[in-house]
Design an enzyme around this catalytic site. Structure first.
Site, PDB file in Angstrom:
ATOM      1  N   GLU A   1       6.802   3.754  33.452  1.00 16.83           N
ATOM      2  CA  GLU A   1       7.274   5.041  33.960  1.00 16.83           C
ATOM      3  C   GLU A   1       6.590   6.202  33.253  1.00 16.83           C
ATOM      4  O   GLU A   1       6.167   7.174  33.893  1.00 16.83           O
ATOM      5  CB  GLU A   1       8.787   5.138  33.788  1.00 16.83           C
ATOM      6  CG  GLU A   1       9.566   4.136  34.624  1.00 16.83           C
ATOM      7  CD  GLU A   1      11.043   4.069  34.270  1.00 16.83           C
ATOM      8  OE1 GLU A   1      11.825   3.531  35.082  1.00 16.83           O
ATOM      9  OE2 GLU A   1      11.407   4.538  33.173  1.00 16.83           O
TER      10      GLU A   1
ATOM     11  N   SER B   1      18.246   0.603  30.773  1.00 20.26           N
ATOM     12  CA  SER B   1      19.348   1.054  29.926  1.00 20.26           C
ATOM     13  C   SER B   1      20.135  -0.127  29.378  1.00 20.26           C
ATOM     14  O   SER B   1      20.675  -0.060  28.266  1.00 20.26           O
ATOM     15  CB  SER B   1      20.266   2.016  30.685  1.00 20.26           C
ATOM     16  OG  SER B   1      20.910   1.386  31.777  1.00 20.26           O
TER      17      SER B   1
ATOM     18  N   GLY C   1      22.560   6.865  28.172  1.00 21.51           N
ATOM     19  CA  GLY C   1      23.074   6.834  29.533  1.00 21.51           C
ATOM     20  C   GLY C   1      23.008   5.421  30.078  1.00 21.51           C
ATOM     21  O   GLY C   1      21.964   4.770  29.994  1.00 21.51           O
ATOM     22  N   LEU C   2      24.119   4.949  30.621  1.00 22.08           N
ATOM     23  CA  LEU C   2      24.175   3.612  31.215  1.00 22.08           C
ATOM     24  C   LEU C   2      24.161   3.757  32.731  1.00 22.08           C
ATOM     25  O   LEU C   2      25.097   4.298  33.321  1.00 22.08           O
ATOM     26  CB  LEU C   2      25.447   2.876  30.780  1.00 22.08           C
ATOM     27  CG  LEU C   2      25.465   2.270  29.380  1.00 22.08           C
ATOM     28  CD1 LEU C   2      26.797   1.563  29.135  1.00 22.08           C
ATOM     29  CD2 LEU C   2      24.314   1.299  29.182  1.00 22.08           C
TER      30      LEU C   2
ATOM     31  N   CYS D   1      -5.241  -3.203   2.422  1.00 21.41           N
ATOM     32  CA  CYS D   1      -5.053  -3.237   3.872  1.00 21.41           C
ATOM     33  C   CYS D   1      -6.347  -3.452   4.648  1.00 21.41           C
ATOM     34  O   CYS D   1      -6.832  -4.573   4.756  1.00 21.41           O
ATOM     35  CB  CYS D   1      -4.315  -1.986   4.343  1.00 21.41           C
ATOM     36  SG  CYS D   1      -3.449  -2.210   5.919  1.00 21.41           S
TER      37      CYS D   1
ATOM     38  N   GLY E   1      23.402   1.038  34.874  1.00 20.40           N
ATOM     39  CA  GLY E   1      23.521  -0.239  35.567  1.00 20.40           C
ATOM     40  C   GLY E   1      22.175  -0.885  35.821  1.00 20.40           C
ATOM     41  O   GLY E   1      22.096  -1.964  36.397  1.00 20.40           O
ATOM     42  N   GLY E   2      21.094  -0.218  35.379  1.00 21.61           N
ATOM     43  CA  GLY E   2      19.750  -0.765  35.531  1.00 21.61           C
ATOM     44  C   GLY E   2      19.316  -1.544  34.312  1.00 21.61           C
ATOM     45  O   GLY E   2      19.954  -1.516  33.252  1.00 21.61           O
ATOM     46  N   ILE E   3      18.171  -2.200  34.439  1.00 19.76           N
ATOM     47  CA  ILE E   3      17.736  -3.122  33.400  1.00 19.76           C
ATOM     48  C   ILE E   3      17.233  -2.392  32.154  1.00 19.76           C
ATOM     49  O   ILE E   3      17.402  -2.885  31.026  1.00 19.76           O
ATOM     50  CB  ILE E   3      16.675  -4.092  33.954  1.00 19.76           C
ATOM     51  CG1 ILE E   3      16.491  -5.283  33.016  1.00 19.76           C
ATOM     52  CG2 ILE E   3      15.358  -3.360  34.234  1.00 19.76           C
ATOM     53  CD1 ILE E   3      15.700  -6.422  33.626  1.00 19.76           C
TER      54      ILE E   3
ATOM     55  N   SER F   1       0.673  -2.574   7.285  1.00 22.16           N
ATOM     56  CA  SER F   1       0.133  -2.922   8.601  1.00 22.16           C
ATOM     57  C   SER F   1       1.259  -2.957   9.620  1.00 22.16           C
ATOM     58  O   SER F   1       2.139  -3.828   9.557  1.00 22.16           O
ATOM     59  CB  SER F   1      -0.549  -4.299   8.530  1.00 22.16           C
ATOM     60  OG  SER F   1      -1.017  -4.712   9.798  1.00 22.16           O
TER      61      SER F   1
ATOM     62  N   GLU G   1       0.838  -1.195   0.000  1.00 20.41           N
ATOM     63  CA  GLU G   1       0.000   0.000   0.000  1.00 20.41           C
ATOM     64  C   GLU G   1       0.880   1.254   0.000  1.00 20.41           C
ATOM     65  O   GLU G   1       1.871   1.340   0.736  1.00 20.41           O
ATOM     66  CB  GLU G   1      -0.877  -0.025   1.254  1.00 20.41           C
ATOM     67  CG  GLU G   1      -1.798   1.151   1.437  1.00 20.41           C
ATOM     68  CD  GLU G   1      -2.612   1.055   2.729  1.00 20.41           C
ATOM     69  OE1 GLU G   1      -3.664   1.691   2.812  1.00 20.41           O
ATOM     70  OE2 GLU G   1      -2.177   0.329   3.652  1.00 20.41           O
TER      71      GLU G   1
ATOM     72  N   LYS H   1      -9.318   1.991  -2.186  1.00 22.92           N
ATOM     73  CA  LYS H   1      -9.581   1.475  -0.851  1.00 22.92           C
ATOM     74  C   LYS H   1     -10.970   1.885  -0.392  1.00 22.92           C
ATOM     75  O   LYS H   1     -11.389   3.036  -0.567  1.00 22.92           O
ATOM     76  CB  LYS H   1      -8.514   2.003   0.120  1.00 22.92           C
ATOM     77  CG  LYS H   1      -8.497   1.326   1.476  1.00 22.92           C
ATOM     78  CD  LYS H   1      -7.271   1.775   2.260  1.00 22.92           C
ATOM     79  CE  LYS H   1      -7.133   1.088   3.602  1.00 22.92           C
ATOM     80  NZ  LYS H   1      -5.898   1.494   4.300  1.00 22.92           N
TER      81      LYS H   1
END
Length: 565
Positions: free
Chosen positions: A414, A309, A302-303, A153, A305-307, A190, A41, A113
């Protein structure tokens, strides 16, 4: 008749480049003996083209590129592709979402369409008017006249028992039944959502059963802004047997022979990748295309140390190559030694370059600068947000200086409740996991570190063996580390409790009463609902995210900021 399914990855608005890519695909199809090439499409425009469709110069350019395709198409080959069709006169919208047949040095409109989605991320009634008549194309091939039913579609999404709902209007599939097509063609754009690949198969099988013929489903692939199109084009026979399956999350071209005597009974369906495997591919494709199509080759994040990032780092390394991804560590006095060590260990496993910029001196400088206005140093939430904004400023400065795409690492949980800081950790050009609840992040990371993920990791250029995220990161209690001994659970319910409430409010649009009737604690449900409402102003200013759910924050989420409900 030999058909070629061209699963294309267009750049939105690049009509010349998209025409060039279609010509290249048609050349390969002709070499494979194809007689008709099927493209998605709005294949020349890319989907969604949004307000680019309103520009007269681009409308003229589309016709020029169709003329070019007609002049340069290999001899004996026809191309069916999605286009826009202007409608003369003063009424708006003044376009049809249409399909054109390019054949014999000419092109013509052969289908329009009928069902125009204007829900969730779709806004087709802003640009297009719906057609009223069924579309049948007759083609002479191989000494036979083939009757091809044409649909675009949403025209296939008419089985409310499978889909749960359908657009009001006609039944494009039912209206084709009296016309007795030999084959139904569906040109689609789609976008991916979890569970959608099987739903497409089910809808195609239902249409095949109603029409008594096979269905060819050709889908766009690639990332366009927040939407990621997963491809997965296929041919379905009555009864649901899959006669041909193209890959997911990559460009592809494959041929299929339509014969009058084909008996597809008993052909097994090609398996759809598991939920985590397909989600991983789609997120990687979304990052890669967003960066490439926006002119970036490198990324920064930014790293902590958390899951969160850690997951974004893995995805970015797969999408862009680890040599093109940089991690910035910005420890504060409240950052644990374990978090710093975990971030560096992760970067080592992935092969990412890192720099460490401690923010304690900057925090002290802000304390001094703000003290006269605040009658003392910033405290409480102000001090916490200030740390996040210091980090956000450093990230933006490095990304600007080095020409990198800054990747935001916040998750959907978050963003939903506002557990994020404007002009701080929300900074960035792309919110990679902004449509993944925290529990989904946990589940995806556990799968990535499992032996089962080895082949998927290898296919994406990641190490196939050993842990990538790491047990220390996966099992660490979530914390923003903005004050001593802080935990997410100090401010929020456990994510296993929070996320089902959020899904009910966001994706299922449940009321507070319905949540409580389903077993939710009344006070907690009311609190979560309030947090969701109050965070709307933040989300309005957030980076675009990669949509992977049925309802994501972004263009499909249109809630007012100032509201009483």
């Amino acid at each position: 008749m030999r058909l070629a399914l061209a699963q294309c990855n267009p750049l939105v608005g690049d009509l010349r480049g998209n025409a060039e890519r279609l010509l290249e695909a048609c050349g390969r199809a002709a070499d494979a003996g194809a007689e008709l090439v099927l493209a998605p499409e709005l294949a020349l425009w890319g989907y969604p083209a949004r307000d680019l469709l309103l520009r007269p110069d681009l409308r003229r350019l589309q016709d020029q590129q169709l003329d070019r395709l007609a002049a340069q198409l290999p001899a004996g080959l026809a191309l069916l592709l999605g286009v826009s069709e202007p409608v003369p006169g003063p009424q708006h919208p003044d376009l049809f979402n249409a399909a054109a047949l390019v054949e014999g040095s000419q092109w013509r409109i052969v289908a329009r369409k009928r069902l125009l989605p204007s829900y969730d991320v779709f806004d087709e009634r802003r640009y297009f008017r719906p057609a009223a008549e069924p579309c049948l194309l007759e083609l002479e091939r191989g000494g036979r006249r083939w009757r091809l039913g044409l649909s675009l579609c949403e025209d296939l999404w008419v089985d409310e028992d499978l889909h749960g709902h359908r657009l009001s209007g006609g039944d494009p599939i039912g209206d084709l039944i009296p016309l007795a097509p030999d084959l139904l063609l569906n040109l689609s754009a789609s976008p991916f959502a979890q569970g959608k690949a099987q739903l497409r198969r089910d809808l195609a099988a239902a249409a095949a059963n109603r029409l008594g013929c096979a269905v060819v489903y050709v889908n766009q692939v690639g990332g366009n802004d927040e939407l990621v199109f997963d491809g997965g084009s296929f041919v379905s026979a009555p009864g649901g047997a899959v006669l041909l399956q193209l890959p997911w999350a990559e460009e592809a071209l494959a041929c299929w022979d339509l014969t009058a005597t084909a008996d597809p009974t008993g052909i097994p369906a090609a398996p759809i990748p598991g939920n985590e495997a397909l989600l991983l591919r789609v997120l990687v494709l979304g990052i890669a295309d967003y960066a490439r199509k926006c002119g970036f080759r490198r990324a920064l994040l930014g790293l902590s140390g958390g899951i969160d990032s850690a997951l974004v780092a893995v995805l970015a390394a797969a999408a862009l190559g680890p040599e093109n991804v940089q991690g910035l560590l910005m420890p504060s006095p409240w950052s644990s030694a374990g978090s710093i060590d975990d971030a560096l260990a992760l970067a080592g496993r992935l092969g990412l370059a890192t720099h460490t910029l401690p923010i304690a001196p900057l925090m002290a400088g802000f304390d001094t600068a703000l003290a006269p206005a605040l009658d003392g140093a910033p405290a409480g939430l102000t001090a916490e947000n200030l740390q996040s904004r210091i980090r956000g400023t450093l990230l933006m400065a490095v990304a600007n200086q080095q020409g990198q795409l800054l990747l935001s690492t916040g998750n959907k949980s978050e963003l939903a409740v506002g557990y994020c800081t404007l002009y701080g950790d929300m900074n960035g050009g792309l919110a990679v996991i902004g449509d993944l609840y925290k529990t989904t992040v946990f589940r995806l990371c556990a799968w990535i570190d499992s032996p089962e993920a080895g082949p998927s990791r290898a296919a994406l250029g990641l190490p196939a063996e050993g842990e990538l995220i790491g047990r220390a990161i996966r099992e660490k209690p979530p914390s923003a580390e903005l004050r001593p001994d802080q935990r997410d659970s100090d401010s929020l319910p456990d994510y296993a409790v929070l996320d089902p409430l959020l899904k009910g409010l966001i994706e299922e649009l449940r009321s507070l009463e319905e949540l409580v009737a389903g077993g939710a604690d009344p006070a907690l449900a009311a609190r979560v609902q309030g947090l969701l409402r109050r965070a709307e102003f933040k989300r309005r200013q957030a980076a675009p995210l990669l949509k992977v759910s049925g309802r994501a924050f972004g263009s499909g989420w249109r809630m007012p900021i100032a509201a009483g409900a």
